[in-house]
Write a protein that holds these residues in place. Structure first.
Motif, short mmCIF file in Angstrom:
data_model
loop_
_atom_site.label_atom_id
_atom_site.label_comp_id
_atom_site.label_asym_id
_atom_site.label_seq_id
_atom_site.Cartn_x
_atom_site.Cartn_y
_atom_site.Cartn_z
N TYR A 1 0.81 -1.06 -0.12
CA TYR A 1 0.00 -0.17 -0.02
C TYR A 1 0.81 1.28 0.06
N LEU A 2 1.15 1.77 -1.19
CA LEU A 2 2.26 2.80 -1.48
C LEU A 2 1.52 4.16 -1.43
N PRO A 3 2.26 5.28 -1.31
CA PRO A 3 1.50 6.70 -1.32
C PRO A 3 0.81 6.90 -2.82
N ASP A 4 0.01 7.84 -2.48
CA ASP A 4 -0.64 8.27 -3.82
C ASP A 4 -1.52 7.26 -4.36
N GLY A 5 -2.06 6.20 -3.48
CA GLY A 5 -3.00 5.46 -4.15
C GLY A 5 -2.58 4.36 -4.81
N ARG A 6 -1.28 4.28 -4.79
CA ARG A 6 -0.54 3.19 -5.64
C ARG A 6 -0.57 1.94 -4.90
N LEU A 7 -0.39 0.73 -5.83
CA LEU A 7 -0.44 -0.77 -4.99
C LEU A 7 1.08 -1.24 -5.53
N GLY A 8 1.70 -1.88 -4.35
CA GLY A 8 3.04 -2.52 -4.97
C GLY A 8 2.57 -3.92 -5.49
N GLU A 9 3.80 -4.39 -6.17
CA GLU A 9 4.00 -5.81 -6.76
C GLU A 9 4.29 -7.01 -5.88
N SER A 10 4.98 -6.79 -4.60
CA SER A 10 5.45 -7.51 -3.85
C SER A 10 4.84 -7.55 -2.35
N GLN A 11 4.58 -8.73 -1.62
CA GLN A 11 4.02 -8.69 -0.34
C GLN A 11 5.19 -8.75 0.69
N THR A 12 6.04 -9.50 0.61
CA THR A 12 7.30 -9.68 1.61
C THR A 12 8.29 -8.92 1.47
N LEU A 13 8.75 -8.33 2.65
CA LEU A 13 9.94 -7.44 2.69
C LEU A 13 11.23 -8.45 2.58
N PRO A 14 12.48 -8.01 2.25
CA PRO A 14 13.50 -8.52 2.40
C PRO A 14 13.97 -8.83 3.74
N ALA A 15 14.68 -9.99 4.25
CA ALA A 15 14.87 -10.29 5.71
C ALA A 15 15.82 -9.15 6.31
N ALA A 16 16.82 -8.76 5.32
CA ALA A 16 17.98 -7.82 6.01
C ALA A 16 17.51 -6.53 6.18
N GLY A 17 16.40 -6.20 5.31
CA GLY A 17 15.81 -4.93 5.61
C GLY A 17 15.03 -4.37 6.69
N GLN A 18 14.55 -3.06 6.68
CA GLN A 18 13.91 -2.67 7.93
C GLN A 18 12.36 -3.08 7.77
N PRO A 19 11.80 -3.67 8.77
CA PRO A 19 10.33 -4.02 8.99
C PRO A 19 9.41 -2.78 8.53
N MET A 20 8.08 -3.33 8.24
CA MET A 20 7.32 -2.61 8.19
C MET A 20 6.94 -1.87 9.55
N ALA A 21 6.41 -0.63 9.50
CA ALA A 21 6.28 0.27 10.89
C ALA A 21 4.74 -0.14 11.32
N LEU A 22 4.33 -1.43 11.60
CA LEU A 22 3.21 -1.79 12.16
C LEU A 22 3.56 -2.91 12.94
N HIS A 23 3.05 -2.56 14.34
CA HIS A 23 3.36 -3.74 15.33
C HIS A 23 2.34 -3.85 16.34
N ALA A 24 1.79 -5.23 16.33
CA ALA A 24 0.60 -5.67 17.19
C ALA A 24 1.09 -5.74 18.76
N TRP A 25 1.05 -4.51 19.22
CA TRP A 25 1.63 -4.32 20.70
C TRP A 25 0.92 -4.99 21.69
N GLN A 26 -0.24 -4.84 22.00
CA GLN A 26 -1.34 -5.57 22.89
C GLN A 26 -2.37 -6.17 22.66
N LEU A 27 -2.48 -7.33 23.29
CA LEU A 27 -3.66 -7.98 23.22
C LEU A 27 -4.29 -8.28 24.66
N ARG A 28 -5.73 -7.97 24.94
CA ARG A 28 -6.34 -8.19 26.25
C ARG A 28 -7.57 -9.06 25.91
N PHE A 29 -7.60 -10.40 26.76
CA PHE A 29 -9.02 -11.10 26.54
C PHE A 29 -9.02 -12.00 27.61
#
Length: 609
Positions: free
Chosen positions: A546-574
């Motif tokens: 999900y790229l800027p300006d409404g564009r869509l990328g072609e690949s789903q998975t980032l390379p292992a050596a790169g920086q991860p996406m800035a989305l983190h499942a921080w807390q679950l409560r149940f």
């Protein structure tokens, strides 16, 4: 009146051969006399501890002495009210007393033996003599001779190293070694002489024979014995000492009054609090995970057999058409090549591309010499009980086998560690998303837990760094999310799609035009947070789809050596499936792309709400 049990201890260093035949001979003799205990046979001799009815034991000793090698064997006796052994064992060993030093042969050379009465006389006279207790520390704990020096080992095989630490002046003075029955001194003495000790004696018959002839004179406490009595006093009677079933620690009567002593379970030396037990268990799991991913399981070439299940809506289509539509991110030519090579089979038979399929049919895609892309396998165990397992998932790491990934997935790795148990994820995270993932340990728990993650019963809180500065501190996105996958396997907003709702709160706006948000997905749709922020014009930092300006990328998975996406499942409560009490699971965000100070501030802000 209870008939007393006769306990005997005996050893002799003598060359023995035909050990398997001798073992059967000793087994028959012990069974005939209804004895219990242990007989150890080795090429260097015999060592035994036995107990039974008095006449039966003495009859066995008479039989033993009919064997030429043991005609003159010495036997030490003591009595107890109960049988101290649970069973009868005849073992074959390399040594009758483990030592591990070549060239020490008690048949050829031992130190001079000092009779118990003579040692008592020396001690009565106050002679300048060093007393060396060669037993293990846990034995010494219950008692030893006054002013004796323990050798300081937890196993006799460590004796050679311990000798090097003895005082240098002992090499010139008389040294009297002692142990329980004398057998250890048979090997310890020659070694000490080899190390330069010039005047070494061994107490003949050990402590047990000293008790028999001299009682408690110059001895303080009791003597540990290797049977159910645990220890005997100087009158050779069983004492109140006990031994912990869990860690084998020797316990005095006072230590047995400790609340941490639970017969058969724990004692003050091995007791762990519930928190400590949990930590030990998690550390063990963590070690198992490290072993399971070194090397990465998908990095070793293997034949990958991927199942293909035909949905009912593709009834009547050709197999090639079906595969192309089911996997739009895979080029048609790639499927055509696999079909032409006979790598898509039903059973063992290759299937042609024009084959018309039926809903519910199953095929297999056989991919030889598969080597999967590298992933980040730094999985951390957060929590474990009898119902669930929770981990902190790194990124990039796919949850399930999909696309180019099969063995290098979170589910596959954990099921290697927990086998034969099969863990079932209660929810999913994208390959590029880090944070808490919960697994059910049984089907029954999965049936209860999985539906909770599709509703608001589970409070889910994410940390996300987005591109741009949302103008409002709090905002909501209710855009429905489509059912059809994009070329990269993602989703988009679709008015006819599935209802979805995400609540956002701005935690901080940065000078680099990014912002840190807390996201609470009320529903659980594929890529929901990412799609909603992309739809609003604030895509997730580092998102490859999900790229800027409404564009869509072609690949789903980032390379292992790169920086991860800035989305983190921080807390679950149940509610915990085990206790129904509220359970909160937290995974601190990675330093990159969340700087440590950012992670701290975001966590603090979320807690304050």
């Amino acid at each position: 009146m209870t008939t007393p049990i006769l306990n005997i201890a005996a050893y002799k260093f003598v060359t023995l051969d035909g050990l398997p035949e001798r073992r059967e001979q000793f087994r028959r003799a012990c069974a005939e006399h209804d004895l219990r205990g242990t007989v150890m046979l080795s090429p260097e001799g015999l060592n035994c501890f036995l107990a039974g009815a008095t006449e039966a034991v003495r009859a066995w000793v008479r039989w033993l002495r009919t064997l030429e090698e043991f005609a003159d064997i010495e036997v030490k006796e003591s009595f107890s009210e109960r049988q101290p052994f649970n069973r009868m064992l005849v073992k074959l060993k390399k040594e009758i007393i483990a030592f591990g030093v070549e060239g020490i042969d008690p048949q050829q050379r031992t130190s001079p033996k000092l009779p118990p009465a003579e040692l008592k006389q020396w001690l009565d006279e106050g002679r300048d003599v060093a007393l060396l207790d060669v037993r293990n520390d846990y034995e010494v704990k219950l008692g030893t001779f006054a002013d004796a020096q323990p050798i300081g080992v937890d196993h006799f095989r460590h004796f050679p190293e311990a000798v090097e630490k003895l005082p240098a002046d002992w090499k010139e003075k008389p040294v009297v070694m002692f142990c329980t029955g004398g057998i250890r001194c048979e090997k310890a003495g020659p070694l000490m002489e080899h190390k330069g000790f010039k005047n070494v004696f061994q107490l003949e018959g050990g402590i047990l024979k000293y008790f028999e002839h001299c009682g408690e004179a110059h001895y303080e406490g009791d003597c540990f014995v290797f049977d159910g009595r645990v220890a005997v006093d100087p009158q050779l009677q069983p004492t109140q000492a006990a031994q912990c079933f869990a860690c084998q620690a020797v316990l005095t009567a006072e230590e047995q009054q400790d609340a941490r002593y639970v017969v058969g379970q724990s004692c003050p030396y091995c007791y762990l609090t519930p928190e400590e037990r949990t930590q030990r268990r998690l550390e063990k799991r963590q070690s198992q995970i490290r072993a399971a991913v070194d090397p990465l399981p998908g990095s070793v070439p293997y034949t990958n057999r991927r199942p293909i299940n035909i949905p009912a809506r593709y009834e009547g289509r050709t197999l090639l058409e079906c595969l192309t539509e089911m996997h739009p991110h895979v080029p048609t030519a790639q499927w055509q090549a696999s079909l032409d090579a006979g790598r898509i089979v039903q059973g063992a038979r290759p299937v042609r591309p024009w084959r018309v399929v039926r809903g519910g049919e199953q095929f297999t895609h056989v991919i030889p010499d598969t080597v999967e892309p590298d992933v980040n396998a730094a999985i951390e165990i957060l929590y474990e009980d009898e119902a669930i397992v929770a981990v902190a998932k790194p990124a990039p790491l796919p949850m399930h086998p999909c696309g180019r990934f099969n063995h290098n997935t979170l589910v596959s790795i954990l099921n290697r560690v927990y086998a034969p148990q099969v863990l079932r994820p209660a929810h999913r995270l994208d390959a590029n998303t880090t944070g808490v993932v919960v697994f059910s340990r049984t089907q029954a728990i999965a049936r209860r837990l999985q539906p909770c993650f599709q509703t608001s019963e589970v409070d889910k809180r994410y940390l996300v760094r987005c591109q741009g500065h949302p103008p409002e501190d709090r905002f909501v996105c209710d855009a429905p999310i489509g059912r059809e996958a994009t070329r990269a396997g993602g989703r988009t907003v679709d008015e006819d799609g599935l209802p979805a709702r995400t609540e956002f709160r701005v935690l901080e706006r940065y000078a680099d035009t990014t912002a840190l948000l807390e996201a609470r997905p009320i529903t659980g749709r594929t890529n929901q947070i990412r799609v909603h922020l992309w739809h609003l014009g604030w895509p997730v930092e580092g998102d490859p789809v999900y790229l800027p300006d409404g564009r869509l990328g072609e690949s789903q998975t980032l390379p292992a050596a790169g920086q991860p996406m800035a989305l983190h499942a921080w807390q679950l409560r149940f509610p915990s499936p085990s206790t129904d009490e509220p359970l909160t699971l937290v995974a601190e965000p990675p330093a990159s792309p969340f700087a440590p100070s950012v992670a701290f501030r975001s966590a603090k802000a979320a807690r304050e709400t």
